[in-house]
Enzyme design. Structure first.
Site, PDB file in Angstrom:
ATOM      1  N   HIS A 153      17.406 -11.921  84.500  1.00 31.44           N
ATOM      2  CA  HIS A 153      17.454 -12.229  83.066  1.00 31.44           C
ATOM      3  C   HIS A 153      17.048 -13.658  82.745  1.00 31.44           C
ATOM      4  O   HIS A 153      16.579 -13.933  81.643  1.00 31.44           O
ATOM      5  CB  HIS A 153      18.868 -11.981  82.531  1.00 31.44           C
ATOM      6  N   GLU A 203      16.042  -3.708  80.034  1.00 28.47           N
ATOM      7  CA  GLU A 203      17.392  -3.196  80.313  1.00 28.47           C
ATOM      8  C   GLU A 203      18.139  -3.041  78.989  1.00 28.47           C
ATOM      9  O   GLU A 203      18.513  -4.021  78.355  1.00 28.47           O
ATOM     10  CB  GLU A 203      18.155  -4.124  81.244  1.00 28.47           C
ATOM     11  N   ALA A 253      28.498  -6.154  80.634  1.00 31.04           N
ATOM     12  CA  ALA A 253      28.461  -7.313  79.738  1.00 31.04           C
ATOM     13  C   ALA A 253      27.497  -7.117  78.568  1.00 31.04           C
ATOM     14  O   ALA A 253      27.316  -8.025  77.759  1.00 31.04           O
ATOM     15  CB  ALA A 253      28.069  -8.554  80.530  1.00 31.04           C
ATOM     16  N   ASN A 289      27.243  -0.815  90.445  1.00 27.91           N
ATOM     17  CA  ASN A 289      27.659  -1.521  89.237  1.00 27.91           C
ATOM     18  C   ASN A 289      27.078  -0.849  88.001  1.00 27.91           C
ATOM     19  O   ASN A 289      25.918  -0.440  87.989  1.00 27.91           O
ATOM     20  CB  ASN A 289      27.204  -2.982  89.303  1.00 27.91           C
ATOM     21  N   GLY A 302      27.335 -10.487  97.548  1.00 31.31           N
ATOM     22  CA  GLY A 302      28.670 -10.392  98.110  1.00 31.31           C
ATOM     23  C   GLY A 302      29.762 -10.361  97.071  1.00 31.31           C
ATOM     24  O   GLY A 302      30.932 -10.126  97.413  1.00 31.31           O
ATOM     25  N   HIS A 329      29.142  -8.679  93.756  1.00 27.78           N
ATOM     26  CA  HIS A 329      28.981  -7.384  93.088  1.00 27.78           C
ATOM     27  C   HIS A 329      29.257  -6.219  94.032  1.00 27.78           C
ATOM     28  O   HIS A 329      29.640  -5.131  93.587  1.00 27.78           O
ATOM     29  CB  HIS A 329      27.575  -7.260  92.501  1.00 27.78           C
ATOM     30  N   ASP A 347      19.608 -10.120  89.526  1.00 26.66           N
ATOM     31  CA  ASP A 347      20.307  -9.940  88.246  1.00 26.66           C
ATOM     32  C   ASP A 347      20.801 -11.303  87.748  1.00 26.66           C
ATOM     33  O   ASP A 347      21.889 -11.421  87.178  1.00 26.66           O
ATOM     34  CB  ASP A 347      21.467  -8.962  88.392  1.00 26.66           C
ATOM     35  N   LEU A 406      32.368  -8.839  85.433  1.00 28.72           N
ATOM     36  CA  LEU A 406      31.179  -9.436  86.030  1.00 28.72           C
ATOM     37  C   LEU A 406      30.014  -9.283  85.063  1.00 28.72           C
ATOM     38  O   LEU A 406      29.771  -8.194  84.528  1.00 28.72           O
ATOM     39  CB  LEU A 406      30.836  -8.745  87.349  1.00 28.72           C
ATOM     40  N   GLY A 408      26.792 -10.900  85.805  1.00 29.28           N
ATOM     41  CA  GLY A 408      25.530 -11.094  86.501  1.00 29.28           C
ATOM     42  C   GLY A 408      25.728 -12.124  87.595  1.00 29.28           C
ATOM     43  O   GLY A 408      26.856 -12.517  87.897  1.00 29.28           O
TER      44      GLY A 408
END
Length: 379
Positions: A56, A124, A135, A214, A244, A246, A269, A305, A307
């Site tokens: 992003h 997305e 989010a 996710n 590690g 996500h 991400d 979470l 990103g």
């Protein structure tokens, strides 16, 4: 120009080799020492340039900002982690905001920029499920709308390469099939789809899953869901965030053991807080997020979470050193596999004669020592 090393990643193995570069392309690959080398990298790794198809932003810039200089700064900066190609990625917002973001990317591509090549756009949202929106701002999540998407595609000047959506809400799979007709990848993500619904989405043309584990229901042995479908159908691509946070190292190992060397795709991400100090707070899709010490970003208050701030060279190290993923599988996940996913494997993703000279020099600690984008050494 001739580059050489005793560890060049060619044809899925290390070779003592030289890489000849001419006019931005790999002109030939020669046995080590055939010609006088312009740059001899000893036994440091020479690998294909990294491709990030889901990112992003970074360094204070977000794709939705529609700021041309922010996008140019981002493209020039991310070569430091070995990225030579990427897809700026949107987040769910109003049609007005998304249209401006798409036009901004198209304008920058047309007008010119330096650094990593913009290989298209990852769209997305906004066609996401409310339950697994993560989010993404709930008020802008809507059902897939073919006529609206045609307007988005026009605004992007045809640059959209991937669309993440909840395909189970795509009535009659109209948008899914339209994307396939246009050579755009429908990717199942931020979705409540059951295993059976995911199977039908694949049958109608979806061929990727966005950040596996996710934005979807967790795997269950009596309802495997999207995770189970991505495992069952191994020729479907699966993106995965390799930070590690996500997913645990064990979960990453399970994913790549299942997908093998050809269908796993590492993504960052990453958000605009990448490259900024821990504790930074900023808006993401209209929601306030905070950067934690471990490099993860979370919604303020809710704690979800949001990103990552992962760098691809760090992700490669994580896969090999922490998750126990074989080298071929790990390196493919950030080179040839994303190239195949978005249909640029004829020119990107491997060190092969005729392809673009996108090349990274890696130290044994996975630090990036040099990057060439279309044969140009990046400073």
């Amino acid at each position: 120009m001739i580059l050489q090393s005793k560890r060049v990643w060619v044809l899925n193995e290390w070779m003592d080799a030289q890489v000849e570069i001419s006019d931005g392309k790999i002109a030939a690959v020669h046995p080590y020492g055939t010609y006088a080398a312009d740059r001899d990298y000893g036994d440091r790794r020479i690998v294909p340039g990294f491709i990030d198809v889901h990112t992003h932003g970074a360094y204070g810039f977000d794709t939705n900002d529609a700021d041309p200089e922010g996008l140019r700064r981002w493209a020039k900066s991310i070569v430091s982690e070995g990225i030579t190609g990427f897809l700026p990625t949107t987040i769910t917002q109003s049609e007005e905001v998304l249209t401006k973001a798409l036009k901004n990317v198209a304008n920058v591509v047309r007008e010119g920029y330096e650094g990593a090549r913009i290989l298209g756009i990852h769209f997305e949202g906004p066609y996401l499920d409310q339950k697994f929106k993560g989010a993404q701002p709930e008020q802008y999540c809507v059902s897939p709308d073919l006529e609206q998407f045609k307007r988005y595609l026009e605004a992007s000047e045809g640059l959209i390469r991937i669309v993440t959506m909840a395909c189970e809400h795509d009535e009659g799979y109209r948008l899914t099939r339209f994307l396939c007709e246009k050579g755009i990848v429908p990717s199942l993500g931020h979705s409540s789809a059951t295993f059976d619904q995911a199977v039908m989405a694949f049958a109608n043309g979806a061929r990727s899953v966005t950040h596996v584990y996710n934005g979807m229901a967790p795997y269950h042995h009596r309802e495997p869901g999207i995770v189970g479908a991505s495992f069952r159908f191994r020729n479907v691509f699966g993106e995965i965030i390799c930070d590690g946070n996500h997913s645990t190292w064990a979960a990453l190992n399970t994913f790549f053991t299942n997908k093998g060397p050809d269908y796993g795709v590492m993504i960052t991400d990453s958000l605009q807080v990448k490259g900024l100090p821990a504790g930074t707070r900023t808006l993401f899709g209209g929601n306030l997020i905070e950067l934690y010490e471990d490099g993860s970003a979370h919604l303020v208050g809710a704690g979800n979470l949001a990103g990552s701030t992962l760098k691809v060279n760090q992700g490669l190290r994580n896969l090999v050193e922490m998750a126990g993923v074989p080298w071929q599988t790990a390196i493919n996940s950030c080179t040839i596999n994303p190239a195949r996913l978005i249909g640029v494997e004829a020119s990107k993703g491997s060190i092969t004669a005729g392809k673009d000279a996108d090349i990274v020099i890696l130290g044994d600690d996975y630090n990036v020592e040099a990057v060439y984008v279309c044969g140009q050494l990046q400073e």
